[in-house]
Design an enzyme around this catalytic site. Structure first.
Site, mmCIF file in Angstrom:
data_model
loop_
_atom_site.group_PDB
_atom_site.id
_atom_site.type_symbol
_atom_site.label_atom_id
_atom_site.label_comp_id
_atom_site.label_asym_id
_atom_site.label_seq_id
_atom_site.Cartn_x
_atom_site.Cartn_y
_atom_site.Cartn_z
ATOM 1 N N THR A 223 16.757 7.092 26.947
ATOM 2 C CA THR A 223 16.849 5.701 27.462
ATOM 3 C C THR A 223 15.495 5.559 28.106
ATOM 4 O O THR A 223 15.132 4.282 28.689
ATOM 5 C CB THR A 223 17.820 5.600 28.282
ATOM 6 O OG1 THR A 223 17.751 6.339 29.608
ATOM 7 C CG2 THR A 223 19.297 5.547 27.732
ATOM 8 N N LYS B 90 -9.386 2.488 -1.540
ATOM 9 C CA LYS B 90 -9.654 1.542 -0.348
ATOM 10 C C LYS B 90 -10.737 1.942 0.196
ATOM 11 O O LYS B 90 -11.354 3.155 0.158
ATOM 12 C CB LYS B 90 -8.516 2.134 0.618
ATOM 13 C CG LYS B 90 -8.436 1.175 1.770
ATOM 14 C CD LYS B 90 -7.005 1.551 2.634
ATOM 15 C CE LYS B 90 -6.857 0.906 3.930
ATOM 16 N NZ LYS B 90 -5.503 1.167 4.668
ATOM 17 N N CYS C 24 -5.304 -3.738 2.661
ATOM 18 C CA CYS C 24 -4.773 -3.507 4.249
ATOM 19 C C CYS C 24 -5.963 -3.692 4.918
ATOM 20 O O CYS C 24 -6.609 -4.784 5.272
ATOM 21 C CB CYS C 24 -4.206 -2.392 4.419
ATOM 22 S SG CYS C 24 -2.997 -2.523 5.834
ATOM 23 N N GLU D 221 0.788 -1.258 -0.015
ATOM 24 C CA GLU D 221 0.054 -0.009 0.066
ATOM 25 C C GLU D 221 0.861 1.330 -0.034
ATOM 26 O O GLU D 221 1.961 1.360 0.909
ATOM 27 C CB GLU D 221 -0.950 0.031 1.233
ATOM 28 C CG GLU D 221 -1.693 0.967 1.609
ATOM 29 C CD GLU D 221 -2.462 0.868 2.865
ATOM 30 O OE1 GLU D 221 -3.620 1.758 3.230
ATOM 31 O OE2 GLU D 221 -2.260 -0.064 3.701
#
Length: 647
Positions: free
Chosen positions: A483, A111, A163, A44
């Site tokens: 982090t 779609k 999808c 897609e």
């Protein structure tokens, strides 16, 4: 028995890099793996890139996409090529797949079901027709069939659902199937989440059994636009089974998974097992487009496919069977792929990391090391040299100690750097912290102390570290790794402009509990990408701690907050599932029967307060990857008001 062949291409793309994406598409078409395929299926929005966001509004993007489409249609006219792009028509922008054959655009298929939950916001950019379309639209000076069709090609029929269409409870393929469709093509841009491939397999296996046809899924791969990682993993499902599956989370520009099938076997299965549904699902007639060349090109040899293979795979080894990847290994390879793509697409020279001797920074270092190893294995030993990266400088770590840091954390940081063979430095920042505190004491006219000014004195240490690690990263030409994990993001357990600083936060999509379990799994020898480490053993023998208070106070994260498993459970129930406080309490009593009701209720109330007042922090955290069933990144996963009645 005449067999047909379909090649499903899993592809790396970059948003807005239309001509770069074209080169990858072209290389895939000319690959030896696709040369004799009847159909070559791409993912897609592969021409424009899926993650263009509000750049989808730019007419130039549509125009460039069409220019590329015009070039693709002439590459191999005797094959059907199915590619994705944005198409503007009659006041609306559509997410379309183009069907190319015989040097022509045979049809544009829009779609029907737009993904608009979780990390997807397709309805912001695209329009979806509320019923099947069967019309023609003016496109580049021609009238092109636009809508939903069954295509008849050689000895079989195929149709396309894009999808989210394949995930819908009422799939377009249910209606195509009644029209005698043998093959359903499902091009996707389906994001990675640990364990999600099992759900995909389940959906397509059941659909292939129920509809008695061949289901073909292919997907984008890589960290396409910064936050979402796609995992590739093309597969073919037939008769309720996965009959062929390609590599996932590959570092190569593309991978092709092909399958040969006999349409008569599909039809025999239909004759035995398929029954027309009642009530009739067909709202209107679906036209059939016959794909037949104007000239018998194959007979006269007018078009012959030039065979090339421009993939830089680096070796000829078969990639591992991704079916067997554990969630910890999926996490390892997905984040490694995300980190590799950040280097490629940002044109930087590596990563700099403030290595504290704790679990989070150690995980970041391990993942960069794993990334380097996987990239060399899949793209060749010279892959970093080709990117202009000096491998010995790929990861640079810095331990910034104060009098509140223990000797063991510095030992862990140094030992890990030695085991990973990366550059390591250690400096003391006590003088800078003292200088900062003294300057503010002169303004306030008071001596700061741990009894009255605890939080401020903790935070200044983290903030002093930030400009130093940024300076080092800038000098290295590196991205700076932040982090923080999702548990810390949920409760704001981070210092803004301190340990939250960074270019990217690769761990912010998973909980602290998961990361600790991941480290333990490595030490058990279960991770094929990372071997056990002496430094990890030392790390896991210590309690997680920020080391911002005097050592005599024995600061621990779980004492500051709550036990991480409980925090993780509360977060999932309150944030992801939206449970009421009373429902959360009942669930916790079952999960943690050794805790008192009063203690559990206190944890819930503490979490709610911290979560509510920390949204402004989450808005300012570096970009993170979506890795789990849910995330807290407000740009991609979880939007929450900065000000609300929970603050």
């Amino acid at each position: 028995m005449t067999k047909s062949k379909i090649a499903a291409v899993s592809l790396h793309t970059t948003p807005l890099d239309v001509f770069g994406n074209f080169e990858t598409i072209r290389s895939a078409i000319f690959s030896k793996d696709a040369q004799d395929a009847d159909i070559i299926l791409f993912p897609e929005l592969c021409i424009s890139g899926y993650g263009c966001e509000d750049a989808f509004y730019r007419p130039k993007l549509w125009e460039k996409s069409f220019q590329v489409l015009n070039q693709i249609k002439d590459l191999s006219p005797n094959q059907v090529i199915v590619v994705g792009l944005p198409v503007f028509s009659n006041s609306f922008l559509y997410n379309c797949m183009a069907v190319l054959f015989d040097g022509k655009i045979q049809a544009l298929v829009p779609k029907l079901n737009l993904a608009n939950t979780g990390v997807h916001y397709e309805k912001r950019w695209f329009h979806a027709p509320n019923e099947f379309q069967t019309k023609q639209i003016p496109f580049a000076g021609e009238l092109i069939p636009f809508g939903h069709f069954v295509f008849s090609f050689r000895n079989f029929r195929f149709a396309i659902e894009i999808c989210e269409d394949s995930w819908s409870s009422i799939k377009p393929s249910q209606i195509y199937n009644v029209k005698g469709t043998d093959v359903i093509l499902s091009p996707g841009a389906s994001h990675f989440a640990m364990g999600k491939q099992n759900i995909r397999r389940q959906i397509f296996k059941e659909t292939s059994r129920n509809q008695n046809n061949l289901q073909v899924f292919t997907n984008l791969c890589g960290n396409e636009s910064g936050r979402i990682i796609f995992e590739g993993g093309a597969f073919f499902a037939s008769g309720g089974m996965i009959v062929k599956e390609g590599p996932r989370l590959h570092f190569t520009p593309f991978e092709i998974t092909s399958h040969n099938f006999d349409p008569n076997e599909i039809r025999a299965s239909k004759a035995r097992n398929f029954r027309e549904p009642n009530p009739n699902l067909i709202p209107n007639e679906i036209p059939i487009i016959v794909l037949k060349p104007v000239l018998d090109q194959e007979a006269n040899g007018k078009f012959r496919l030039k065979v090339e293979d421009k993939r830089e795979t680096g070796n000829s080894q078969v990639m591992e069977n991704t079916e067997s990847l554990s969630p910890f290994e999926e996490f390892t390879k997905a984040v490694s792929l995300g980190l590799y793509d950040y280097l490629r697409k940002s044109n930087t020279k590596g990563y700099t990391l403030s290595l504290s001797g704790g679990a989070d920074s150690a995980t970041c270092a391990l993942l960069v090391s794993a990334m380097a190893e996987i990239a060399r294995n899949e793209n060749g030993k010279d892959c970093f040299q080709k990117l202009g990266i000096i491998e010995k400088n790929l990861l640079v770590t810095l331990y910034q100690k104060t009098k509140n840091n223990s000797q063991i954390t510095e030992e862990i940081a140094k030992s890990l750097s030695e085991e990973l063979d990366c550059e390591f430095h250690s400096i003391s920042i006590d003088e800078m912290v003292s200088s900062s505190v003294s300057l503010i004491e002169t303004i306030k006219g008071t001596k700061l102390n741990w009894q009255e000014h605890d939080l401020a004195l903790q935070n200044i240490q983290a903030r002093v570290r930030s400009p130093l690690i940024w300076l080092l990263a800038n000098l290295n030409g590196h991205l700076l790794l932040s982090t923080g994990n999702r548990s810390e993001a949920a409760v704001g357990y981070t210092t803004m402009d301190g340990d939250s600083s960074g270019s990217i936060a690769p761990l912010a999509g998973v909980s602290k509990e998961f990361l600790l379990d991941w480290l333990d799994d490595i030490q058990k020898g279960n991770n094929r990408y990372i071997t056990p480490k002496h430094s990890i053993q030392l790390l896991r023998e210590t309690k997680p701690t920020a080391e911002l208070k005097p050592l005599a106070e024995h600061q621990e994260d779980e004492k500051d907050l709550m036990p991480y498993p409980i925090l993780n459970s509360i977060e999932r129930k309150l944030v992801y599932l939206g449970d009421l406080e009373s429902e959360v309490l009942e669930g916790l009593k079952t999960e943690f029967p050794w805790e008192t009701k009063e203690q559990l209720l206190g944890y819930i109330q503490k979490f709610k307060k911290l979560f509510g007042i920390s949204q402004w922090k989450r808005e300012r955290l570096p970009p993170s990857f979506h890795l789990d069933e849910y995330g807290l990144d407000p740009k991609s996963s979880y939007r929450f008001p900065i000000l609300s009645n929970e603050t």
